[in-house]
Write a protein that holds these residues in place. Structure first.
Motif, mmCIF file in Angstrom:
data_model
loop_
_atom_site.group_PDB
_atom_site.id
_atom_site.type_symbol
_atom_site.label_atom_id
_atom_site.label_comp_id
_atom_site.label_asym_id
_atom_site.label_seq_id
_atom_site.Cartn_x
_atom_site.Cartn_y
_atom_site.Cartn_z
ATOM 1 N N ASP A 215 -25.803 -64.580 -40.917
ATOM 2 C CA ASP A 215 -24.416 -64.543 -40.464
ATOM 3 C C ASP A 215 -24.132 -63.224 -39.750
ATOM 4 O O ASP A 215 -24.585 -62.154 -40.176
ATOM 5 C CB ASP A 215 -23.461 -64.691 -41.653
ATOM 6 C CG ASP A 215 -23.582 -66.051 -42.319
ATOM 7 O OD1 ASP A 215 -23.967 -67.009 -41.618
ATOM 8 O OD2 ASP A 215 -23.302 -66.142 -43.528
ATOM 9 N N ALA A 216 -23.391 -63.299 -38.669
ATOM 10 C CA ALA A 216 -23.007 -62.092 -37.930
ATOM 11 C C ALA A 216 -21.880 -61.381 -38.659
ATOM 12 O O ALA A 216 -20.938 -62.012 -39.135
ATOM 13 C CB ALA A 216 -22.573 -62.464 -36.515
ATOM 14 N N VAL A 217 -21.993 -60.065 -38.741
ATOM 15 C CA VAL A 217 -20.961 -59.250 -39.378
ATOM 16 C C VAL A 217 -20.626 -58.101 -38.438
ATOM 17 O O VAL A 217 -21.493 -57.286 -38.106
ATOM 18 C CB VAL A 217 -21.426 -58.680 -40.740
ATOM 19 C CG1 VAL A 217 -20.311 -57.877 -41.380
ATOM 20 C CG2 VAL A 217 -21.886 -59.803 -41.659
ATOM 21 N N ALA A 218 -19.389 -58.031 -37.985
ATOM 22 C CA ALA A 218 -18.996 -56.991 -37.038
ATOM 23 C C ALA A 218 -19.193 -55.607 -37.652
ATOM 24 O O ALA A 218 -18.924 -55.398 -38.838
ATOM 25 C CB ALA A 218 -17.528 -57.180 -36.638
ATOM 26 N N PRO A 219 -19.686 -54.668 -36.853
ATOM 27 C CA PRO A 219 -19.929 -53.319 -37.394
ATOM 28 C C PRO A 219 -18.645 -52.539 -37.578
ATOM 29 O O PRO A 219 -17.624 -52.837 -36.956
ATOM 30 C CB PRO A 219 -20.803 -52.682 -36.310
ATOM 31 C CG PRO A 219 -20.362 -53.344 -35.040
ATOM 32 C CD PRO A 219 -20.029 -54.770 -35.427
#
Length: 436
Positions: A215-219
């Motif tokens: 899953d993509a997780v914004a930095p």
């Protein structure tokens, strides 16, 4: 050791240290043992072998039983491990080895040499075909240390021993980490097992597969750390942290996809840092993991260092994106971001400096009048020259970078480039391997 039935034998087997390690390593309930009842002399074989899943990824693994003949290598153990390598080759799955052994069964004499040779041959044959990971949780000396060190990455517990010298000189985890042999040092066995589980999820199963997505997780935007502003939050896994102080190599994710990050931070790239970068880039290339390089360096410490890095980047056909974050001088630009590096996309942060030689030296050549100032003011004059003549904007006008961006835009730019480059295919000249 005699048992009246299979149930009794399995009950004793389940008490061994190797079984305990592999049950912790694999996902709950997924471990299946191979050659479970194979004997070595009057006892069970000194290692447990099998397969299962790690975070859903199929993996083969073996663990030496330190409580069965102290894990000593034998014909039976070699047979089990060699068969595991054969299965990994045929199915295209990673191999993880857990090492804890007093050495070899010396009473087997030359048969012991053949046993070591069987494993070494198979490990070398599948290098670059399926990822290999070694985890040293106890003693690993002599030829066992050689086998463990052929893996792509090596994890050690802080109290483990690893040395080709059976006397154990220079065998500590710290020594091996400082010399680039151990890629990661962990506090204890459980931490090493967890690290192995984490690291294996960044690898594709083989050189024809792709690394598993997440899953993509914004930095969390970081004004200081360029890589942190690109990668998904909490997605980093550093390797060789204690080797080569002037560069960082790590695995991470961008929008959930695995990426290899190389970062330099303003200092000269010394021999150790160059070796670290070159090995990491070659691994990423072998398994088509994209490489994002954040370059900021004054140069290389020597010709050999520059040649190693330049060759690694030039040969790599995986997707390569260069980000010039500070100063890229001469050979650094050429090796990491220039035409010889075959970088697919080259970005520069606003304020970056790109120069064919040291900016101060160039200022004396190109701005002789401007440098006619007192010695104590020459650095300031050279800096003004660089900000006027050696800017990223001027480099973009000449085609040496594709775009000049600010840090807030960088993640989006890199992510878009990675998506476009995901189908990259490059044909190379037929050869066995490079000689550089």
């Amino acid at each position: 050791m005699r048992f009246s039935n299979v149930s009794q034998a399995r009950e004793e087997l389940n008490k061994t240290s190797g079984i305990d390690i592999l049950n912790k390593f694999f996902d709950d309930g997924s471990f299946c043992e191979t050659d479970a009842l194979l004997k070595s002399g009057s006892d069970f074989a000194e290692a447990v072998t099998g397969y299962g899943t790690v975070m859903g990824v199929p993996v083969y693994a073996f663990a030496q039983n330190s409580d069965v003949m102290s894990g000593a290598m034998s014909k039976a153990q070699a047979k089990k491990i060699s068969r595991l390598y054969d299965l990994a080759k045929n199915t295209g799955s990673p191999v993880v080895g857990f090492y804890d052994s007093c050495g070899g069964r010396l009473e087997q004499k030359n048969d012991l040499l053949a046993s070591y040779g069987e494993i070494l041959g198979r490990a070398s044959a599948i290098s670059g075909v399926v990822p290999q990971l070694s985890v040293v949780v106890g003693t690993c000396l002599g030829t066992s240390a050689l086998i463990a060190s052929t893996a792509d990455f090596l994890i050690m517990t802080k109290d483990a021993e690893l040395s080709i010298d059976v006397a154990g000189d220079n065998s500590s985890a710290d020594y091996n980490a400082e010399h680039g042999i151990a890629n990661v040092v962990c506090e204890d066995k459980d931490a090493a097992i967890e690290k192995a589980r984490d690291l294996i999820t960044f690898f594709p199963s083989n050189n024809l597969d792709v690394a598993p997505a997440d899953d993509a997780v914004a930095p969390d935007f970081d004004e200081e750390c360029v890589v942190c502003s690109i990668a998904d939050a909490d997605s980093f896994c550093d390797v060789n942290e204690k080797f080569g102080d002037n560069a960082c190599t790590s695995f991470g994710r961008v929008e959930g996809e695995v990426v290899g990050f190389v970062e330099t931070w303003g200092e000269v790239i010394d021999c150790k840092s160059a070796q670290k970068i070159a090995k990491f880039v070659r691994f990423c290339d072998a398994y088509s993991i994209p490489v994002v390089t954040v370059a900021d360096s004054k140069g290389f410490s020597g010709i050999k260092s520059a040649a190693k890095v330049t060759s690694a980047y030039a040969e790599a056909t995986t997707a390569k994106i260069a980000v010039i974050s500070g100063t890229a001088v001469g050979s650094v630009y050429i090796a990491l971001a220039g035409e010889s590096a075959n970088a697919d996309m080259r970005f520069a942060l606003d304020g970056a400096v790109i120069s064919p030689v040291n900016p101060k030296a160039l200022a004396f050549i190109m701005d002789e009048e401007g440098m006619k100032v007192p010695v104590e003011e020459q650095d300031k004059a050279a800096q003004a020259f660089a900000q006027r003549e050696l800017t990223a904007f001027n480099a973009a006008l000449c085609g040496y970078v594709d775009d000049v961006v600010d840090k807030a835009q960088l993640r989006a730019k890199v992510s878009q480039a990675l998506q476009m480059l995901s189908s990259k295919r490059v044909e190379t000249l037929p050869k066995k391997h490079s000689t550089i």
